[in-house]
Design an enzyme around this catalytic site. Sequence first.
Site, short mmCIF file in Angstrom:
data_model
loop_
_atom_site.label_atom_id
_atom_site.label_comp_id
_atom_site.label_asym_id
_atom_site.label_seq_id
_atom_site.Cartn_x
_atom_site.Cartn_y
_atom_site.Cartn_z
N ALA A 61 -1.21 -5.89 7.43
CA ALA A 61 -1.91 -5.43 6.05
C ALA A 61 -2.17 -6.55 5.06
O ALA A 61 -1.07 -7.39 4.52
CB ALA A 61 -1.23 -4.47 5.26
N TYR A 185 -0.28 4.95 2.74
CA TYR A 185 -0.89 3.92 1.84
C TYR A 185 -1.92 4.38 1.15
O TYR A 185 -2.48 5.80 1.37
CB TYR A 185 -0.91 2.53 2.36
CG TYR A 185 0.35 2.03 2.92
CD1 TYR A 185 1.28 1.75 2.18
CD2 TYR A 185 0.20 1.66 4.30
CE1 TYR A 185 2.41 1.36 2.67
CE2 TYR A 185 1.45 1.08 4.71
CZ TYR A 185 2.62 0.91 4.00
OH TYR A 185 3.75 0.44 4.35
#
Length: 378
Positions: A61, A185
Amino acid sequence: MSRLFTPITLRGTTLPNRVWVSPMCQYSCDPVAAPGVPNDWHLVHLGGLAVGGAGLVLTEAAAVLPEGRISPYDAGLWNDEQARAWARVVDFVHGQGAAAGVQLAHAGRKASTHRPWDERSGTVPAAEGGWETVGPSALPHGDLAVPRELDAEGIAAVVRAFAEAARRADAAGFDVVELHAAHGYLLHQFLSPLSNQRTDAHGGSFENRVRLLLEVLDAVRAVWPADKPVLVRISTSDWVEGGWDVEQSIALARELAAHGADLVDASSGGNDPRQEIPVGPGYQVPNAGRVRREAGVPVAAVGLILEPAQAEQVLVSGEADAVLLARPLLADPRWPQRAAVALHAAREVPWPAQYARATRDPVPLARPFPRPGVDGAS
């Protein structure tokens, strides 16, 4: 011919096989000298997986804003210095015949945490390099700090940040971008009614909760080349009653396709500590299959896919179009090459000339594949 080692084309980009590297956070950037900048560790880690024969190598990420990092040690793509460092990794991956992809992310209320091996929980305090976190609502995740609820200006800034990161990804030479809307997230936080209790245009109804993800996708698709694919990773279930589920995932997948997404990366969980996940070999594959069949979109499956025959069956049965591997590749970066031998497709995954002598010695290729909980895989 093995389905696993058949090329797949998304838009104008052909990926040489369907064994893909799942994004794996390495928590290895220097948070003081070079925040968010990938370094030699990332080059060796991702480059080694490309050498091993994976068709698509996805980065960890990469945060689109500094406050979007999961930890102070995370990689990013919010500035040009980071883009230049990623270009070095991309060039090496391309040199091994693999495609390179970057996962764009914002951790939201799960940002500013300690690295997993630091054996500390909770939010990193400001005195130690932490920061204020944000989310769709002022609801904390477990023992993490209460986030600040994003206002309209903050939401717009997030959308712009994803688009600017996509511009930099293209400049760095990436073939694929993946939007991280899973694992609790920020984009997932907006999707789930467990974490999104807003009463404005970004909360409440399904249409409102998916709005931010679609706005981000539209903004990215507007700046990302038309011949390059956009993937979206979603959690197909919160595994908590009243949360995000596979039926909503199917409906979302249809919307994603209509807005220009090319494949759904179907994972699950991560948004609520109360989750009860039925972990087992291929435990997320059934949800991936439902999304693929009922939404009519290309899908990649991930989660405890360990053996070549198992991965092959996922594709042959129509449950997915590709598989993503994480821990099995950490245990054995040569997994794709050895799987090709096991599936009688060795010619489809050539070894680098420097390592070709290994193909003339039966011992490495005959070694058993990692077993969960025994050989370091899980």
